[in-house]
Write a protein that holds these residues in place. Structure first.
Motif, mmCIF file in Angstrom:
data_model
loop_
_atom_site.group_PDB
_atom_site.id
_atom_site.type_symbol
_atom_site.label_atom_id
_atom_site.label_comp_id
_atom_site.label_asym_id
_atom_site.label_seq_id
_atom_site.Cartn_x
_atom_site.Cartn_y
_atom_site.Cartn_z
ATOM 1 N N LEU A 304 25.643 1.471 -6.996
ATOM 2 C CA LEU A 304 25.412 1.330 -5.557
ATOM 3 C C LEU A 304 24.292 2.247 -5.086
ATOM 4 O O LEU A 304 23.437 1.849 -4.289
ATOM 5 C CB LEU A 304 26.698 1.632 -4.786
ATOM 6 C CG LEU A 304 27.810 0.582 -4.880
ATOM 7 C CD1 LEU A 304 29.069 1.083 -4.205
ATOM 8 C CD2 LEU A 304 27.360 -0.730 -4.246
ATOM 9 N N SER A 305 24.290 3.485 -5.581
ATOM 10 C CA SER A 305 23.249 4.414 -5.145
ATOM 11 C C SER A 305 21.878 3.984 -5.652
ATOM 12 O O SER A 305 20.861 4.210 -4.986
ATOM 13 C CB SER A 305 23.578 5.840 -5.599
ATOM 14 O OG SER A 305 23.461 5.970 -7.002
ATOM 15 N N ASP A 306 21.828 3.364 -6.851
ATOM 16 C CA ASP A 306 20.560 2.815 -7.333
ATOM 17 C C ASP A 306 20.080 1.682 -6.426
ATOM 18 O O ASP A 306 18.897 1.584 -6.095
ATOM 19 C CB ASP A 306 20.718 2.283 -8.759
ATOM 20 C CG ASP A 306 20.763 3.390 -9.802
ATOM 21 O OD1 ASP A 306 20.354 4.520 -9.483
ATOM 22 O OD2 ASP A 306 21.220 3.119 -10.929
ATOM 23 N N HIS A 307 21.020 0.823 -6.032
ATOM 24 C CA HIS A 307 20.676 -0.322 -5.187
ATOM 25 C C HIS A 307 20.186 0.127 -3.809
ATOM 26 O O HIS A 307 19.232 -0.438 -3.263
ATOM 27 C CB HIS A 307 21.889 -1.239 -5.047
ATOM 28 C CG HIS A 307 21.647 -2.447 -4.192
ATOM 29 N ND1 HIS A 307 20.834 -3.502 -4.593
ATOM 30 C CD2 HIS A 307 22.102 -2.779 -2.951
ATOM 31 C CE1 HIS A 307 20.795 -4.421 -3.640
ATOM 32 N NE2 HIS A 307 21.556 -4.014 -2.643
ATOM 33 N N TRP A 308 20.830 1.173 -3.262
ATOM 34 C CA TRP A 308 20.466 1.667 -1.930
ATOM 35 C C TRP A 308 19.371 2.727 -1.983
ATOM 36 O O TRP A 308 18.868 3.135 -0.931
ATOM 37 C CB TRP A 308 21.695 2.262 -1.241
ATOM 38 C CG TRP A 308 22.768 1.263 -0.934
ATOM 39 C CD1 TRP A 308 22.607 -0.071 -0.710
ATOM 40 C CD2 TRP A 308 24.179 1.518 -0.818
ATOM 41 N NE1 TRP A 308 23.826 -0.677 -0.469
ATOM 42 C CE2 TRP A 308 24.811 0.285 -0.521
ATOM 43 C CE3 TRP A 308 24.969 2.666 -0.930
ATOM 44 C CZ2 TRP A 308 26.183 0.174 -0.331
ATOM 45 C CZ3 TRP A 308 26.344 2.543 -0.740
ATOM 46 C CH2 TRP A 308 26.933 1.325 -0.448
ATOM 47 N N HIS A 309 19.016 3.185 -3.191
ATOM 48 C CA HIS A 309 18.055 4.286 -3.350
ATOM 49 C C HIS A 309 18.493 5.499 -2.524
ATOM 50 O O HIS A 309 17.695 6.145 -1.857
ATOM 51 C CB HIS A 309 16.649 3.846 -2.949
ATOM 52 C CG HIS A 309 16.187 2.611 -3.651
ATOM 53 N ND1 HIS A 309 16.134 2.520 -5.029
ATOM 54 C CD2 HIS A 309 15.780 1.400 -3.178
ATOM 55 C CE1 HIS A 309 15.701 1.311 -5.374
ATOM 56 N NE2 HIS A 309 15.493 0.621 -4.264
ATOM 57 N N ASP A 310 19.792 5.791 -2.604
ATOM 58 C CA ASP A 310 20.375 6.868 -1.806
ATOM 59 C C ASP A 310 21.549 7.450 -2.583
ATOM 60 O O ASP A 310 22.538 6.763 -2.826
ATOM 61 C CB ASP A 310 20.842 6.314 -0.451
ATOM 62 C CG ASP A 310 21.390 7.394 0.476
ATOM 63 O OD1 ASP A 310 21.572 8.540 0.029
ATOM 64 O OD2 ASP A 310 21.639 7.088 1.661
ATOM 65 N N ARG A 311 21.425 8.695 -3.012
ATOM 66 C CA ARG A 311 22.526 9.351 -3.736
ATOM 67 C C ARG A 311 23.465 10.088 -2.775
ATOM 68 O O ARG A 311 24.675 10.078 -2.951
ATOM 69 C CB ARG A 311 21.958 10.383 -4.727
ATOM 70 C CG ARG A 311 20.880 9.875 -5.667
ATOM 71 C CD ARG A 311 21.435 8.988 -6.734
ATOM 72 N NE ARG A 311 20.434 8.734 -7.766
ATOM 73 C CZ ARG A 311 20.385 7.630 -8.470
ATOM 74 N NH1 ARG A 311 21.263 6.661 -8.270
ATOM 75 N NH2 ARG A 311 19.459 7.461 -9.404
ATOM 76 N N ARG A 312 22.891 10.747 -1.785
ATOM 77 C CA ARG A 312 23.667 11.657 -0.948
ATOM 78 C C ARG A 312 24.729 10.939 -0.131
ATOM 79 O O ARG A 312 25.897 11.373 -0.088
ATOM 80 C CB ARG A 312 22.724 12.428 -0.016
ATOM 81 C CG ARG A 312 23.427 13.434 0.892
ATOM 82 C CD ARG A 312 22.413 14.228 1.678
ATOM 83 N NE ARG A 312 21.534 13.338 2.442
ATOM 84 C CZ ARG A 312 20.321 13.664 2.841
ATOM 85 N NH1 ARG A 312 19.818 14.847 2.547
ATOM 86 N NH2 ARG A 312 19.601 12.805 3.537
ATOM 87 N N THR A 313 24.367 9.841 0.529
ATOM 88 C CA THR A 313 25.317 9.169 1.425
ATOM 89 C C THR A 313 26.565 8.673 0.708
ATOM 90 O O THR A 313 27.691 8.971 1.134
ATOM 91 C CB THR A 313 24.630 8.021 2.179
ATOM 92 O OG1 THR A 313 23.521 8.546 2.917
ATOM 93 C CG2 THR A 313 25.600 7.336 3.126
ATOM 94 N N PRO A 314 26.448 7.906 -0.404
ATOM 95 C CA PRO A 314 27.675 7.476 -1.082
ATOM 96 C C PRO A 314 28.475 8.630 -1.669
ATOM 97 O O PRO A 314 29.712 8.565 -1.723
ATOM 98 C CB PRO A 314 27.170 6.528 -2.180
ATOM 99 C CG PRO A 314 25.725 6.817 -2.327
ATOM 100 C CD PRO A 314 25.246 7.311 -1.006
#
Length: 447
Positions: A304-314
């Motif tokens: 999911l974090s790869d798909h959203w390009h976001d590590r911190r939020t998830p």
């Protein structure tokens, strides 16, 4: 990442004409050999977790055979935890320095020797010795498998491969306890542990024959230089990682998440369920459900974090939801086994967010320090896990009631919220996943 350099910081081009090659031909990253090495290292982790999980089941039999007290059995377990945590901080730096081939094979030798020694326990000294030997080898297990994922697969897949290792290890924990319990009904505990040791001998042979360090692209190689002294080099690498704010914050976030999972999944969850009226067998099933939740979610958070390009939020959201689930579990009314089972599963499901701590830490340091960063995160996970197992026990009376458990365990959701707050200050590394897709794996060779 500089477009002219890889994660190692060594220029892709412009190598000195007289530079000598450090390795042979480049092995295919993500190819058949990569999957073979990764699966073998993951099998080591699952085998290792089975031995660790089995201690809680086998220890009553050891206690009787060796004429030990409950306090001595508990002390031996504590010796393992702290020996593991101490070795863990150095295992990653050693992997960064020497690579996987020699160290992981030696690690399997240590755990195998510990299993055979474990089977011959006749005194407290033998048991403690076995625990220390196993702990030394075990400190290279989970981090070593994650390191292999970073070496043999594209950098953008590091978090996913690490998550898959945790998924399989957690699944092993979910099925390991009932399987070992069933086996003890058909064999002695000594024969069971000797069986684990025999499997270790097979793993030693396979590791010696198949595990290799991947060779980097020749364009990444520089001239051979003398290595600095070992201990000062390791301490310098650890100091560099600890000086990185992202590594420290990611370790704290992952530590409170997985530390709570260890404490609830292996000790306090089943006891809380029994205080709420569940039988011991149902409590064991609920514990297994929490580990099943981790097995499912560990790789999903990275996807999911790869798909959203976001590590911190998830990561932050997962830890906050874990705090909610743990709070619900603590304050559930009695005689609600169905609801409690679902909530235990949710505790594990949201605990999978801790894997993003490894990903964030690994993406926040040079490729040469990925093993050290993973070891720091995993070490903090086990240190906090030990604290969350020990502190509630100090707060409980000799014969605790449900209200006593609720008062002692409230520290867990409080720490989870604090970990989520720390996570808000992480500098997000999700945008690096696209830029590192084609990046070479970190160079495991001599530096």
């Amino acid at each position: 990442m500089d477009s002219d350099t890889g994660r190692t910081g060594i220029p892709r081009s412009g190598r000195h004409p007289g530079a000598r090659m450090l390795h042979g031909p480049h092995r295919t990253i993500g190819g058949v050999e990569a999957w073979t090495v990764w699966l073998l290292c993951t099998a080591f982790v699952v085998w290792l977790f089975s031995i660790q999980t089995g201690y809680g089941i086998v220890s009553p039999e050891i206690q009787k055979s060796a004429s030990l007290t409950v306090a001595q059995i508990g002390l031996a377990g504590s010796v393992y935890t702290w020996a593991f945590a101490c070795c863990q901080f150095f295992s990653g730096a050693l992997l960064d320095r020497f690579g996987s081939r020699p160290l992981l094979t030696v690690a399997v030798v240590f755990v195998t020797a510990g299993a055979f020694l474990y089977a011959r326990t006749t005194s407290m000294a033998t048991l403690v010795g076995a625990q220390v030997v196993i702990a030394v080898g075990a400190s290279f297990g989970f981090v070593g498998a994650g390191y292999i994922g970073g070496q043999w697969f594209p950098a953008a897949r590091y978090g996913l491969m690490f998550g898959l290792v945790q998924s399989l290890a957690s699944f092993g924990s979910a099925v390991g306890q009932p399987a070992i319990s069933w086996q003890l009904g058909h064999t002695t505990w000594q024969q069971l542990l000797n069986g684990f040791g025999a499997l270790g001998v097979l793993l030693i042979v396979l590791f010696a024959l198949l595990v290799r360090n991947p060779s980097p692209d020749p364009g990444l190689l520089g001239p051979v230089t003398a290595r600095p002294p070992l201990l000062p080099s390791i301490l310098r690498e650890l100091r560099t990682c600890f000086a990185n704010r992202n590594v420290v914050l990611a370790a704290l976030l992952a530590g409170v998440s997985f530390g709570t999972m260890i404490a609830m999944g292996s000790l306090w969850g089943p006891r809380l369920m029994q205080a709420q009226g569940a039988g011991s067998s149902l409590a064991a099933v609920m514990s297994a459900m929490s580990w099943l939740g981790v097995a499912i979610s560990a790789p999903l958070y990275n996807l999911l974090s790869d798909h959203w390009h976001d590590r911190r939020t998830p990561a932050v959201a997962g830890v906050l939801l874990q705090a909610v689930a743990v709070t619900l579990l603590i304050y559930l009314p009695g005689s609600t086994p169905g609801v409690a089972t679902v909530v235990m599963f949710a505790v594990g499901l949201f605990a999978g967010a801790h894997m993003l701590g490894f990903t964030i830490a690994g993406e926040s340091v040079p490729g040469a320090l990925v093993g050290s960063s993973a070891a720091i995160v995993n070490g903090v996970c086990f240190v906090l896990g030990g604290v969350l197992e020990a502190v509630p026990g100090r707060l409980l009376p000799d014969v605790p009631q449900l209200s006593d458990y609720r008062g002692a365990l409230v520290i867990m959701p409080v720490l989870l919220v604090a970990g989520a707050v720390a996570g808000l200050f992480i500098k997000d590394t999700g945008h690096l996943s696209t830029r590192t897709e084609a990046a070479p794996a970190p160079d495991p060779g001599p530096r």
